[in-house]
Design a protein around this motif. Structure first.
Motif, PDB file in Angstrom:
ATOM      1  N   VAL A 125     -22.476 -72.853  12.321  1.00  0.00           N
ATOM      2  CA  VAL A 125     -23.465 -73.791  12.686  1.00  0.00           C
ATOM      3  C   VAL A 125     -23.338 -74.375  14.109  1.00  0.00           C
ATOM      4  O   VAL A 125     -24.147 -74.734  14.855  1.00  0.00           O
ATOM      5  N   SER A 126     -22.116 -74.686  14.427  1.00  0.00           N
ATOM      6  CA  SER A 126     -21.648 -75.429  15.582  1.00  0.00           C
ATOM      7  C   SER A 126     -21.280 -74.419  16.590  1.00  0.00           C
ATOM      8  O   SER A 126     -21.820 -74.890  17.814  1.00  0.00           O
ATOM      9  N   ALA A 127     -21.208 -73.097  16.324  1.00  0.00           N
ATOM     10  CA  ALA A 127     -20.956 -72.263  17.711  1.00  0.00           C
ATOM     11  C   ALA A 127     -22.073 -71.670  18.189  1.00  0.00           C
ATOM     12  O   ALA A 127     -22.303 -71.052  19.301  1.00  0.00           O
ATOM     13  N   LEU A 128     -23.093 -71.395  17.118  1.00  0.00           N
ATOM     14  CA  LEU A 128     -24.211 -70.591  17.384  1.00  0.00           C
ATOM     15  C   LEU A 128     -25.164 -71.046  18.688  1.00  0.00           C
ATOM     16  O   LEU A 128     -25.773 -70.113  19.317  1.00  0.00           O
ATOM     17  N   PRO A 129     -25.387 -72.206  18.580  1.00  0.00           N
ATOM     18  CA  PRO A 129     -26.295 -72.913  19.684  1.00  0.00           C
ATOM     19  C   PRO A 129     -25.680 -72.682  21.195  1.00  0.00           C
ATOM     20  O   PRO A 129     -26.302 -72.256  22.073  1.00  0.00           O
ATOM     21  N   MET A 153     -16.705 -67.502  25.592  1.00  0.00           N
ATOM     22  CA  MET A 153     -15.705 -66.977  24.546  1.00  0.00           C
ATOM     23  C   MET A 153     -15.490 -68.102  23.575  1.00  0.00           C
ATOM     24  O   MET A 153     -15.244 -67.554  22.391  1.00  0.00           O
ATOM     25  N   PRO A 154     -15.069 -69.415  23.759  1.00  0.00           N
ATOM     26  CA  PRO A 154     -15.193 -70.355  22.535  1.00  0.00           C
ATOM     27  C   PRO A 154     -15.958 -70.233  21.484  1.00  0.00           C
ATOM     28  O   PRO A 154     -15.772 -70.390  20.506  1.00  0.00           O
ATOM     29  N   GLY A 155     -17.326 -69.867  22.047  1.00  0.00           N
ATOM     30  CA  GLY A 155     -18.322 -69.943  21.045  1.00  0.00           C
ATOM     31  C   GLY A 155     -18.310 -68.710  20.240  1.00  0.00           C
ATOM     32  O   GLY A 155     -18.367 -68.477  18.983  1.00  0.00           O
ATOM     33  N   ARG A 156     -17.996 -67.400  20.944  1.00  0.00           N
ATOM     34  CA  ARG A 156     -17.927 -66.282  20.368  1.00  0.00           C
ATOM     35  C   ARG A 156     -16.673 -66.339  19.320  1.00  0.00           C
ATOM     36  O   ARG A 156     -16.990 -65.513  18.102  1.00  0.00           O
ATOM     37  N   GLU A 157     -15.477 -66.807  19.497  1.00  0.00           N
ATOM     38  CA  GLU A 157     -14.352 -67.130  18.636  1.00  0.00           C
ATOM     39  C   GLU A 157     -14.912 -67.871  17.572  1.00  0.00           C
ATOM     40  O   GLU A 157     -14.366 -67.552  16.389  1.00  0.00           O
ATOM     41  N   GLY A 158     -15.607 -69.048  17.834  1.00  0.00           N
ATOM     42  CA  GLY A 158     -16.003 -69.646  16.708  1.00  0.00           C
ATOM     43  C   GLY A 158     -16.909 -68.954  15.765  1.00  0.00           C
ATOM     44  O   GLY A 158     -16.817 -69.118  14.674  1.00  0.00           O
ATOM     45  N   LEU A 159     -17.823 -68.336  16.071  1.00  0.00           N
ATOM     46  CA  LEU A 159     -18.664 -67.381  15.347  1.00  0.00           C
ATOM     47  C   LEU A 159     -17.775 -66.455  14.449  1.00  0.00           C
ATOM     48  O   LEU A 159     -18.051 -66.136  13.216  1.00  0.00           O
ATOM     49  N   VAL A 188      -7.716 -56.357   9.376  1.00  0.00           N
ATOM     50  CA  VAL A 188      -8.865 -56.705  10.360  1.00  0.00           C
ATOM     51  C   VAL A 188      -8.365 -57.344  11.535  1.00  0.00           C
ATOM     52  O   VAL A 188      -7.506 -57.836  11.727  1.00  0.00           O
ATOM     53  N   VAL A 189      -8.864 -56.386  12.916  1.00  0.00           N
ATOM     54  CA  VAL A 189      -8.387 -56.995  14.232  1.00  0.00           C
ATOM     55  C   VAL A 189      -9.912 -57.557  14.772  1.00  0.00           C
ATOM     56  O   VAL A 189     -10.787 -56.893  15.061  1.00  0.00           O
ATOM     57  N   TYR A 190      -9.696 -58.967  14.641  1.00  0.00           N
ATOM     58  CA  TYR A 190     -10.762 -59.746  15.485  1.00  0.00           C
ATOM     59  C   TYR A 190     -10.594 -60.049  16.925  1.00  0.00           C
ATOM     60  O   TYR A 190      -9.620 -60.471  17.247  1.00  0.00           O
ATOM     61  N   ASP A 191     -11.381 -59.496  17.976  1.00  0.00           N
ATOM     62  CA  ASP A 191     -11.378 -59.624  19.269  1.00  0.00           C
ATOM     63  C   ASP A 191     -12.802 -60.083  19.552  1.00  0.00           C
ATOM     64  O   ASP A 191     -13.685 -59.374  19.662  1.00  0.00           O
ATOM     65  N   ALA A 192     -12.981 -61.518  20.093  1.00  0.00           N
ATOM     66  CA  ALA A 192     -14.354 -61.964  20.440  1.00  0.00           C
ATOM     67  C   ALA A 192     -14.607 -61.344  21.743  1.00  0.00           C
ATOM     68  O   ALA A 192     -16.064 -61.141  21.621  1.00  0.00           O
TER      69      ALA A 192
END
Length: 351
Positions: free
Chosen positions: A198-202, A211-217, A147-151
């Protein structure tokens, strides 16, 4: 402690802004020389860019929600005709699911590049729909090899779909706490995944380009999916698979609507899991915490808004009843299912 835990073999590459290089590296790792690229029409342009450095012999864009069997059969034939040796999927759960359908009958390795938080890329679960029935199964052949994850690839996902997709991921964490093969390792992964989501979605709902939020998701969605695939499918997913396959409801919003009602049903019968989830939400109860999050991010609230008719509820309950897991904490019969589905249809506050 007495349990058996199985960890599935898979390479995972978190590569912010480096999807193309990551894909090239993973395909080379598999010695891929004839790649079948699967991406929807909507994702086609980005997919071509990401796959620019791999030997694509065919690009296949017929992607459909819930993977109808005829769509799967046509994709399998395309792979056969072009003598593909690797399947590369770029997109959400539908694209990943179609790649799995090809792998199920061909054994071809899959490289998955998610653009949503569906989590299908981290599971060995496949699903296909025929004549209004969604059939799911577990098979090692469908687990993507890497899997390659790129936020950055999730930035184009609108906020409303981001919310629904994240709550779909959160449902993996919740189900993993009482699914048929729930164990302490699954719980640890599930709760850490839930904490990330839960911490990243809001933050993402407020600043979709952050980007930090997207990476957290993505991080949370991956952990949640790993927990789910090890623990197995719980009541929530059994319900949503029936609703999706039988009534063609949209996948992620359906999960987002049903989740609080399943949690409200089971929480009183699973006090330890409930307490640990409440801690994740930093709330007095898990149900209250989830509802506060849902209201904060304006989550979809009612199945009637997604196309389910009230008259469909008895039929849905009839179809769900035989697949209710024996491990479900709360006793579940027809009455409980109809009540839960009606509450979800109406959008009743689960508290």
């Amino acid at each position: 402690m007495e349990f058996v835990h199985q960890t599935l073999p898979q390479r995972v590459r978190f590569a912010p802004g480096q999807a193309a290089a990551g894909v090239a590296a993973e395909v080379a790792e598999l010695d891929g020389r004839r790649v079948m690229l699967i991406a929807s029409d909507r994702e086609a342009e980005d997919a071509a860019r990401i796959a620019a450095d791999v030997p694509v012999v065919v690009s296949h864009h017929e992607v459909a929600m819930h993977v109808p069997v005829p769509v799967a059969e046509r994709a399998r034939e395309v792979a056969r005709q072009h003598r593909a040796d690797v399947v590369l999927t770029i997109g959400g759960g539908s694209a990943t699911g179609l790649g799995k359908a090809v792998a199920l009958t061909s054994g071809l390795p899959v490289v998955a590049v998610p653009t949503t938080y569906a989590g299908s890329e981290a599971t060995d679960v496949w699903g296909m729909t025929e004549d209004g029935t969604k059939t799911t199964g577990v098979d090692a052949r469908v687990l993507p090899r890497s899997v390659v994850y790129d936020a950055g690839l999730t930035l184009s996902l609108p906020v409303d779909l981001t919310v629904a997709s994240t709550l779909n991921a959160l449902a993996h964490s919740v189900d993993a706490l009482w699914a048929p093969r729930a164990d302490p390792i699954n719980a640890a992964l599930a709760l850490e995944g839930a904490r990330g989501l839960v911490s990243a979605l809001p933050a993402v709902a407020d600043e979709p380009e952050a980007m930090p939020g997207r990476e957290g998701l993505l991080y949370g969605a991956y952990l949640a999916a790993v927990a789910f695939t090890s623990a197995g499918s719980g009541l929530h997913h059994k319900i949503c698979h029936v609703l999706g396959g039988r009534f063609d409801l949209p996948h992620a919003p359906t999960h987002a609507v049903v989740l609080p009602h399943v949690l409200a049903l089971n929480a009183p019968f699973a006090p330890d899991a409930e307490r640990r989830l409440a801690d994740v939400f930093d709330a007095d109860t898990a149900v209250a915490g989830l509802e506060a999050l849902r209201r904060r991010v304006r989550a979809p609230g009612a199945l009637r808004d997604l196309g389910l008719r009230e008259s469909d509820i008895p039929d849905a309950a009839e179809a769900i009843l035989p697949v209710v897991p024996a491990s479900n904490p709360a006793p579940v019969g027809r009455d409980e299912l109809e009540r839960l589905l009606h509450d979800a249809w109406e959008g009743t506050d689960p508290r």
